[in-house]
Motif scaffolding. Sequence first.
Motif, PDB file in Angstrom:
ATOM      1  N   SER A 130       0.813  -1.211   0.000  1.00 59.28           N
ATOM      2  CA  SER A 130       0.000   0.000   0.000  1.00 59.28           C
ATOM      3  C   SER A 130       0.851   1.268   0.000  1.00 59.28           C
ATOM      4  O   SER A 130       0.375   2.335  -0.348  1.00 59.28           O
ATOM      5  N   SER A 131       2.104   1.155   0.331  1.00 58.04           N
ATOM      6  CA  SER A 131       2.999   2.313   0.287  1.00 58.04           C
ATOM      7  C   SER A 131       3.382   2.678  -1.138  1.00 58.04           C
ATOM      8  O   SER A 131       3.790   3.802  -1.410  1.00 58.04           O
ATOM      9  N   TYR A 132       3.269   1.733  -2.063  1.00 56.29           N
ATOM     10  CA  TYR A 132       3.721   1.949  -3.434  1.00 56.29           C
ATOM     11  C   TYR A 132       2.592   1.917  -4.466  1.00 56.29           C
ATOM     12  O   TYR A 132       2.768   2.400  -5.575  1.00 56.29           O
ATOM     13  N   VAL A 133       1.460   1.352  -4.114  1.00 54.45           N
ATOM     14  CA  VAL A 133       0.353   1.203  -5.054  1.00 54.45           C
ATOM     15  C   VAL A 133      -0.857   1.954  -4.511  1.00 54.45           C
ATOM     16  O   VAL A 133      -1.258   1.760  -3.366  1.00 54.45           O
ATOM     17  N   GLU A 134      -1.418   2.821  -5.346  1.00 58.58           N
ATOM     18  CA  GLU A 134      -2.605   3.562  -4.939  1.00 58.58           C
ATOM     19  C   GLU A 134      -3.836   2.675  -5.105  1.00 58.58           C
ATOM     20  O   GLU A 134      -4.015   2.040  -6.150  1.00 58.58           O
ATOM     21  N   ALA A 135      -4.665   2.627  -4.093  1.00 52.66           N
ATOM     22  CA  ALA A 135      -5.867   1.788  -4.128  1.00 52.66           C
ATOM     23  C   ALA A 135      -6.859   2.361  -5.136  1.00 52.66           C
ATOM     24  O   ALA A 135      -7.010   3.578  -5.274  1.00 52.66           O
ATOM     25  N   LYS A 136      -7.535   1.465  -5.847  1.00 53.41           N
ATOM     26  CA  LYS A 136      -8.548   1.868  -6.824  1.00 53.41           C
ATOM     27  C   LYS A 136      -9.798   2.346  -6.086  1.00 53.41           C
ATOM     28  O   LYS A 136     -10.212   1.756  -5.099  1.00 53.41           O
TER      29      LYS A 136
END
Length: 62
Positions: free
Chosen positions: A11-17
Motif C-alpha cells: 500500500s505504500s507503493y500502489v494507490e488503491a482503486k
Amino acid sequence: MAANDYNLSVSSYVEAKDNREQVNITQLNAELKTTVARIEQLRAEIDAIVVEIEGYESDVEQ
C-alpha cells in the motif's frame, strides 16, 4: 524503497482503486421527490379509510 524508509508494504507503493459507486445527485433527488409524493398520497388515502372506518363504527354504536 530507500525513499520510503525501506517499507515493504504494498500500500505504500500502489494507490488503491476507488471502487465507490458514482451517484447522480440530481436524479437521486428527483426519485426522492417522487417517492415522497407517493408516500403523502398513500397517507392521505389511509387517513380517508380510517375516517371511514371510524365513522362506520360510531354509526354501529348508536
